[in-house]
Design a protein around this motif. Structure first.
Motif, PDB file in Angstrom:
ATOM      1  N   TRP A 140       0.799  -1.225   0.000  1.00 32.41           N
ATOM      2  CA  TRP A 140       0.000   0.000   0.000  1.00 32.41           C
ATOM      3  C   TRP A 140       0.835   1.280   0.000  1.00 32.41           C
ATOM      4  N   LEU A 141       2.135   1.146  -0.338  1.00 33.20           N
ATOM      5  CA  LEU A 141       2.986   2.325  -0.506  1.00 33.20           C
ATOM      6  C   LEU A 141       2.862   2.835  -1.943  1.00 33.20           C
ATOM      7  N   TRP A 142       2.872   4.163  -2.090  1.00 28.92           N
ATOM      8  CA  TRP A 142       2.655   4.793  -3.393  1.00 28.92           C
ATOM      9  C   TRP A 142       3.662   5.932  -3.575  1.00 28.92           C
ATOM     10  N   PRO A 143       4.877   5.615  -4.040  1.00 25.85           N
ATOM     11  CA  PRO A 143       5.862   6.662  -4.287  1.00 25.85           C
ATOM     12  C   PRO A 143       5.578   7.370  -5.614  1.00 25.85           C
ATOM     13  N   ALA A 144       5.972   8.635  -5.687  1.00 26.38           N
ATOM     14  CA  ALA A 144       5.748   9.396  -6.914  1.00 26.38           C
ATOM     15  C   ALA A 144       6.827  10.455  -7.094  1.00 26.38           C
ATOM     16  N   ILE A 145       7.241  10.630  -8.358  1.00 25.19           N
ATOM     17  CA  ILE A 145       8.099  11.727  -8.804  1.00 25.19           C
ATOM     18  C   ILE A 145       7.323  12.411  -9.910  1.00 25.19           C
ATOM     19  N   TRP A 146       6.924  13.668  -9.711  1.00 29.49           N
ATOM     20  CA  TRP A 146       5.955  14.273 -10.623  1.00 29.49           C
ATOM     21  C   TRP A 146       6.086  15.785 -10.614  1.00 29.49           C
ATOM     22  N   LEU A 147       5.303  16.441 -11.487  1.00 27.48           N
ATOM     23  CA  LEU A 147       5.362  17.884 -11.623  1.00 27.48           C
ATOM     24  C   LEU A 147       3.959  18.476 -11.677  1.00 27.48           C
ATOM     25  N   ASN A 280       7.206  12.451  -3.240  1.00 26.96           N
ATOM     26  CA  ASN A 280       6.452  12.072  -2.038  1.00 26.96           C
ATOM     27  C   ASN A 280       6.244  10.567  -1.990  1.00 26.96           C
ATOM     28  N   VAL A 281       5.874  10.101  -0.812  1.00 23.63           N
ATOM     29  CA  VAL A 281       5.405   8.719  -0.633  1.00 23.63           C
ATOM     30  C   VAL A 281       4.038   8.800   0.021  1.00 23.63           C
ATOM     31  N   ALA A 282       3.011   8.446  -0.739  1.00 26.50           N
ATOM     32  CA  ALA A 282       1.648   8.362  -0.213  1.00 26.50           C
ATOM     33  C   ALA A 282       1.391   6.931   0.239  1.00 26.50           C
ATOM     34  N   VAL A 283       0.265   6.744   0.930  1.00 30.04           N
ATOM     35  CA  VAL A 283      -0.126   5.421   1.429  1.00 30.04           C
ATOM     36  C   VAL A 283      -1.618   5.246   1.218  1.00 30.04           C
ATOM     37  N   GLY A 284      -1.994   4.147   0.556  1.00 33.03           N
ATOM     38  CA  GLY A 284      -3.406   3.836   0.367  1.00 33.03           C
ATOM     39  C   GLY A 284      -4.102   4.796  -0.581  1.00 33.03           C
ATOM     40  N   TRP A 318      -0.139  -5.987   6.771  1.00 26.40           N
ATOM     41  CA  TRP A 318       0.766  -5.211   5.915  1.00 26.40           C
ATOM     42  C   TRP A 318       1.994  -4.645   6.622  1.00 26.40           C
ATOM     43  N   GLU A 319       1.942  -4.476   7.939  1.00 29.05           N
ATOM     44  CA  GLU A 319       3.058  -3.784   8.587  1.00 29.05           C
ATOM     45  C   GLU A 319       4.365  -4.568   8.501  1.00 29.05           C
ATOM     46  N   ASN A 320       4.282  -5.890   8.397  1.00 26.51           N
ATOM     47  CA  ASN A 320       5.516  -6.678   8.319  1.00 26.51           C
ATOM     48  C   ASN A 320       6.133  -6.641   6.923  1.00 26.51           C
ATOM     49  N   THR A 321       5.476  -5.973   5.949  1.00 25.53           N
ATOM     50  CA  THR A 321       6.075  -5.793   4.616  1.00 25.53           C
ATOM     51  C   THR A 321       6.844  -4.480   4.531  1.00 25.53           C
ATOM     52  N   TRP A 322       6.739  -3.631   5.564  1.00 28.30           N
ATOM     53  CA  TRP A 322       7.493  -2.386   5.621  1.00 28.30           C
ATOM     54  C   TRP A 322       8.770  -2.650   6.415  1.00 28.30           C
ATOM     55  N   HIS A 323       9.870  -2.873   5.739  1.00 31.44           N
ATOM     56  CA  HIS A 323      11.114  -3.257   6.403  1.00 31.44           C
ATOM     57  C   HIS A 323      11.998  -2.021   6.588  1.00 31.44           C
ATOM     58  N   GLY A 324      11.768  -1.320   7.678  1.00 26.82           N
ATOM     59  CA  GLY A 324      12.605  -0.168   8.015  1.00 26.82           C
ATOM     60  C   GLY A 324      12.694   0.831   6.885  1.00 26.82           C
ATOM     61  N   GLU A 325      13.917   1.214   6.532  1.00 27.40           N
ATOM     62  CA  GLU A 325      14.117   2.221   5.494  1.00 27.40           C
ATOM     63  C   GLU A 325      13.873   1.687   4.091  1.00 27.40           C
ATOM     64  N   GLU A 326      13.610   0.379   3.952  1.00 27.13           N
ATOM     65  CA  GLU A 326      13.192  -0.156   2.662  1.00 27.13           C
ATOM     66  C   GLU A 326      11.809   0.375   2.275  1.00 27.13           C
ATOM     67  N   ALA A 327      11.071   0.883   3.254  1.00 28.78           N
ATOM     68  CA  ALA A 327       9.759   1.483   2.979  1.00 28.78           C
ATOM     69  C   ALA A 327       9.868   2.953   2.611  1.00 28.78           C
ATOM     70  N   ALA A 328      11.078   3.488   2.572  1.00 29.53           N
ATOM     71  CA  ALA A 328      11.294   4.888   2.210  1.00 29.53           C
ATOM     72  C   ALA A 328      11.657   5.007   0.736  1.00 29.53           C
ATOM     73  N   MET A 329      11.343   6.174   0.143  1.00 27.20           N
ATOM     74  CA  MET A 329      11.953   6.525  -1.125  1.00 27.20           C
ATOM     75  C   MET A 329      13.268   7.233  -0.800  1.00 27.20           C
TER      76      MET A 329
END
Length: 339
Positions: A140-147, A280-284, A318-329
């Motif tokens: 449920w992580l949603w990273p984006a690079i946009w304008l 940004n990194v959005a969620v859901g 879902w929380e166990n799929t967020w592995h520390g800074e691996e959940a960061a952009m």
């Protein structure tokens, strides 16, 4: 005495108007969004300037989502008051009670996730943008690079356009039909139209898919090549999306009726004005379609009465799929080179 005139032609060298290598955090280069409005897609995060969510380390920028209850400001999302003015002295987006949310134990909860979103102060029309980044992996992580446009010269979204260089679903599996559109897929889209319900993005959308169990969770360079004649996005110089400016303009290409709102602009209007870069990194939210089949069951639907609550109460899935800074952009550098 005759003079011999010698003309020396030097090669053209592009000048980078903006570059950040994130050796330090340069606050003057960015606006940090502070808002819980949901990004227009009913997302679950509140964007904040907290160091846990936005920080520089070892020459990289981290945009990291965390649980709201991990913040010293909140220990409960079911009750309480989230007043962003009181917490940070600023709020950038008021829509949908974006600056002040409350929860009383009944119905919807406070935004259960804190994350970050930055907008460059620098804006440009036409040029090359390169962003070397590692996108997050996790459900449920949603990273984006946009304008988005600096001035919204043609009116509110999507009248003035939007350029999505890269978006991705963080889930390992997100099946739509027979195609996995999870983190093995990076997408690019242009949004444009006379109204929110007349957005012709489907004409200007494409993706780059990795097959064989591979994904994009690693270091890659996401690029934009933007001129009056075309908009092209790349990952590692592999083309994701190419949109050549329609010979009769975007209004006619979109098949819209009524007065052409871009008639006073350039041939490629609305993509002829200065745009800012956003990360940004959005969620859901609505980006995760109800018609998809995911690696974990989607705990909310677009029509759920309390989607944030449903998402939060299913955190065991879902929380166990967020592995520390691996959940960061994680971003190595940004460069914006005008043509």
């Amino acid at each position: 005495m005759d003079r011999l005139l010698v003309f020396v032609f030097l090669p053209f060298v592009a000048v980078t108007a903006f570059r950040d290598d994130f050796n330090t955090w340069n606050a003057g280069n960015y606006q940090i969004e502070v808002s819980a409005w949901g990004g227009g897609n009913n997302e679950f995060q509140v964007y904040v300037p907290d160091h846990n969510n936005l920080y520089v380390k070892n020459g990289n920028l981290y945009i990291r989502p965390t649980k709201t209850i991990d913040s010293p400001h909140f220990n409960d999302v079911y009750h309480g008051d989230m007043n962003l003015y009181s917490l940070y002295g600023v709020c950038n987006q008021h829509d949908n009670n974006g600056c002040h949310k409350t929860a009383n134990g009944n119905g919807e909860i406070l935004p259960p996730i804190m994350s970050a979103k930055i907008i460059t102060n620098f804006a440009m029309t036409y040029g090359r943008i390169n962003v070397r980044a590692k996108i997050p992996k996790g459900d449920w992580l949603w990273p984006a690079i946009w304008l988005l446009p600096r001035d919204f010269s043609y009116g509110g979204w999507p009248r003035s356009g939007e350029i999505d260089m890269m978006e991705s679903i963080g889930n390992t599996k997100a099946m739509f039909g027979n195609q996995n559109r999870g983190i093995n897929d990076v997408q690019s889209t242009l949004h444009w139209g006379p109204a929110y319900n007349q957005n012709a993005f489907y004409k200007t959308h494409n993706s780059k898919i990795k097959y064989g169990g591979d994904d994009w969770h690693g270091w890659h360079t996401y690029s934009l090549d933007w001129t009056a004649d075309h908009i092209i996005t790349y990952v590692d110089n592999q083309e994701i999306l190419r949109v050549d400016t329609p010979h009769n303009g975007f209004w006619n290409f979109g098949g819209f009726s009524g007065q052409n709102i871009w008639s006073h602009g350039g041939k490629n209007a609305p993509f002829d004005k200065p745009f800012h870069l956003i990360l940004n990194v959005a969620v859901g939210g609505n980006f995760f379609g109800d018609d998809g089949h995911y690696d974990t069951q989607k705990p909310w639907s677009r029509y759920s009465p309390n989607p944030k609550r449903s998402f939060w109460e299913a955190r065991g899935s879902w929380e166990n799929t967020w592995h520390g800074e691996e959940a960061a952009m994680i971003v190595d550098y940004i460069e914006m080179i005008p043509y």
